[in-house]
Motif scaffolding. Structure first.
Motif, PDB file in Angstrom:
ATOM      1  N   GLU A  31       0.838  -1.201   0.000  1.00 22.24           N
ATOM      2  CA  GLU A  31       0.000   0.000   0.000  1.00 22.24           C
ATOM      3  C   GLU A  31       0.872   1.249   0.000  1.00 22.24           C
ATOM      4  N   SER A 211       1.179  -3.639 -13.518  1.00 24.60           N
ATOM      5  CA  SER A 211       0.326  -3.361 -12.357  1.00 24.60           C
ATOM      6  C   SER A 211      -1.059  -2.921 -12.816  1.00 24.60           C
ATOM      7  N   ALA A 213      -4.824  -1.990 -12.923  1.00 20.87           N
ATOM      8  CA  ALA A 213      -5.849  -1.659 -11.936  1.00 20.87           C
ATOM      9  C   ALA A 213      -6.991  -2.655 -12.068  1.00 20.87           C
ATOM     10  N   GLU A 217     -12.144   2.777  -6.320  1.00 19.00           N
ATOM     11  CA  GLU A 217     -13.121   3.344  -5.391  1.00 19.00           C
ATOM     12  C   GLU A 217     -13.201   4.835  -5.671  1.00 19.00           C
ATOM     13  N   THR A 223      -9.371   5.173  -4.046  1.00 23.78           N
ATOM     14  CA  THR A 223      -8.298   4.194  -4.033  1.00 23.78           C
ATOM     15  C   THR A 223      -8.305   3.435  -5.345  1.00 23.78           C
ATOM     16  N   ARG A 225      -6.915  -0.332  -6.689  1.00 22.91           N
ATOM     17  CA  ARG A 225      -6.368  -1.612  -6.248  1.00 22.91           C
ATOM     18  C   ARG A 225      -5.783  -2.367  -7.439  1.00 22.91           C
ATOM     19  N   THR A 226      -4.612  -2.945  -7.237  1.00 21.34           N
ATOM     20  CA  THR A 226      -4.014  -3.875  -8.192  1.00 21.34           C
ATOM     21  C   THR A 226      -4.002  -5.260  -7.563  1.00 21.34           C
ATOM     22  N   ARG A 227      -3.466  -6.214  -8.279  1.00 19.36           N
ATOM     23  CA  ARG A 227      -3.444  -7.579  -7.740  1.00 19.36           C
ATOM     24  C   ARG A 227      -2.652  -7.654  -6.442  1.00 19.36           C
ATOM     25  N   ASP A 228      -1.546  -6.915  -6.377  1.00 16.16           N
ATOM     26  CA  ASP A 228      -0.650  -7.025  -5.218  1.00 16.16           C
ATOM     27  C   ASP A 228      -0.503  -5.731  -4.437  1.00 16.16           C
ATOM     28  N   GLY A 229      -1.308  -4.706  -4.755  1.00 10.15           N
ATOM     29  CA  GLY A 229      -1.097  -3.439  -4.084  1.00 10.15           C
ATOM     30  C   GLY A 229      -2.319  -2.556  -4.064  1.00 10.15           C
ATOM     31  N   LEU A 230      -2.153  -1.408  -3.433  1.00 12.16           N
ATOM     32  CA  LEU A 230      -3.244  -0.438  -3.272  1.00 12.16           C
ATOM     33  C   LEU A 230      -2.635   0.956  -3.242  1.00 12.16           C
ATOM     34  N   ARG A 232      -3.666   4.845  -2.278  1.00 12.84           N
ATOM     35  CA  ARG A 232      -4.612   5.809  -1.711  1.00 12.84           C
ATOM     36  C   ARG A 232      -4.223   7.194  -2.214  1.00 12.84           C
TER      37      ARG A 232
END
Length: 431
Positions: A31, A211, A213, A217, A223, A225-230, A232
């Protein structure tokens, strides 16, 4: 001469094989936070990121594949001013005030490109001048009317060319004349976007490749979100264009991916390329489904054309495009084709870019409809301005009406193909 080596993760194009920067950026893991998260590392996203980073914003760019993977790194490399619909059409549809506003912006994309190439010393084979070629006198009359409209909006860099003047521009007997835009030009698009990405990183921007998306949100604190991350962020800019996929159906349904195919010859005798295109301008023709071509810095001929609605490609790209090249330049019958590739651009029903907000914190721009090299740079800058609190120009674009393609997902492509047949027939009949 051995062919240049391919660039892993990119389409098998001439551009990828001759890219200046092949360094892979990391994928997003974990994150992180930023003022602005941008989805898409093509011209629109990187242009917006440069505008924002220059204003002091912290910027994160998420790219599903590689920088410039989509149309930004695969296109014909032509700096064509204006939009996919003439300013006279925009005035008829949307009124004189909007036409004046869009006309005032219509040369800005090319100026942004030239300014960034100079400021950041980007090596992208930038050359001045493009030529719009006419097959018929009807097309010449239409081009002449376009020139009058352009000049009304302040474009003074245009030069009409009759048949006698063609020899100094292009060595073919297919055309009856056309118009030179001295404020146009051509370049290596992948090296341009890679150079701009490096400039963004020099200003503190962070770019994550591989990466994609997978969720956005759109609330007050958005936010991505990706497969392995976020990520903000305070703002999110959606700049996926034809490669947006199903991420945001509420806007994805108003664009259609359309493929265009390009071939590049082996390096030719420099004297031959100078004979074919003496002025070293890029060329596109005035047909509805047009051909476009230019010289490269290493003396190849790059030739493109055709459309595949929905992103479809012919069984053989070389088989589809090479006959068009030989109609224009029969002397290239023995030239070997070293590269053949395609890429998708985003088409809107109105053929005018689709710009707007999904929420007060999530903005988008896409659908440049075949005029993307310049328009993406303009709209990227305008997205950055809007985030910075100067949304006047953004709001002009966002006020234009946009519509989904008729027929929904199942029928939009065949209906569009049927419509295109009419225009192709007009081109063939010269009416």
């Amino acid at each position: 001469m051995d062919a240049p080596q391919q660039n892993i993760g990119h389409a098998p194009s001439y551009y990828a094989a001759t890219a200046n920067d092949r360094a892979a950026r990391p994928s997003l893991r974990g994150e992180i936070a930023a003022d602005v998260c941008i989805i898409g590392a093509g011209f629109t996203g990187i242009s917006a990121g440069l505008e924002l980073a220059g204003r002091g914003f912290s910027v994160v760019v998420l790219e599903a594949a590689r920088i410039g993977f989509g149309a930004s790194g695969r296109n014909g490399g032509q700096i064509v001013n204006g939009y996919s619909r003439d300013l006279s059409v925009i005035e008829r549809r949307h009124g004189a005030e909007r036409a004046r506003a869009l006309g005032a912006m219509s040369l800005e994309g090319g100026n942004i490109i030239r300014g960034r190439v100079a400021k950041y010393a980007i090596d992208c084979d930038l050359r001045p001048g493009n030529f719009l070629a006419a097959f018929t006198q009807r097309q010449m009359l239409e081009i002449e009317e376009t020139r009058r409209v352009w000049e009304k909006h302040g474009h003074t860099g245009l030069e009409m060319v009759d048949r006698a003047g063609l020899a100094r521009i292009v060595d073919t007997d297919r055309y009856v004349g056309g118009i030179v835009d001295h404020l146009g030009g051509h370049l290596h698009p992948l090296n341009l976007v890679l150079g701009e990405a490096a400039a963004l990183e020099s200003l503190g921007g962070r770019i994550f490749e591989q990466s994609p998306a997978i969720a956005v949100e759109t609330g007050p604190s958005p936010t991505v979100r990706t497969r392995d991350g976020l990520v903000r962020a305070q703002y999110v800019l959606v700049c996926g264009n034809a490669y947006l996929g199903k991420l945001l159906p509420e806007i994805g349904g108003k664009i259609m991916p359309v493929s265009s195919q390009i071939i590049a010859t082996e390096p030719l005798d420099p004297a031959l390329t100078r004979q074919l295109l003496p002025a070293d301008y890029c060329v596109e023709d005035a047909n509805y489904v047009l051909d476009y071509f230019r010289r490269t810095a290493d003396n190849r001929l790059l030739y493109g054309g055709g459309v595949g609605y929905g992103g479809s490609d012919p069984a053989s790209i070389e088989g589809a495009v090479r006959p068009h090249m030989l109609k224009t330049f029969p002397r290239l019958a023995d030239a070997r084709i070293e590269f053949a590739w395609s890429g998708n651009f985003a088409l809107t029903l109105t053929r005018i870019p689709h710009v707007g907000r999904l929420s007060p914190t999530v903005y988008f721009a896409h659908g440049d409809s075949g005029h993307g090299v310049t328009t993406t740079h303009l709209l990227g800058q305008i997205l950055g301005e809007a985030v910075a609190g100067h949304a006047e120009r953004f709001d002009v674009w966002a006020s234009l009406p946009y519509y989904p393609f008729p027929g929904g997902h199942a029928f939009s492509v065949p209906l569009t193909i049927i419509g295109s047949w009419w225009y192709r027939m007009r081109d063939r009949l010269g009416i």
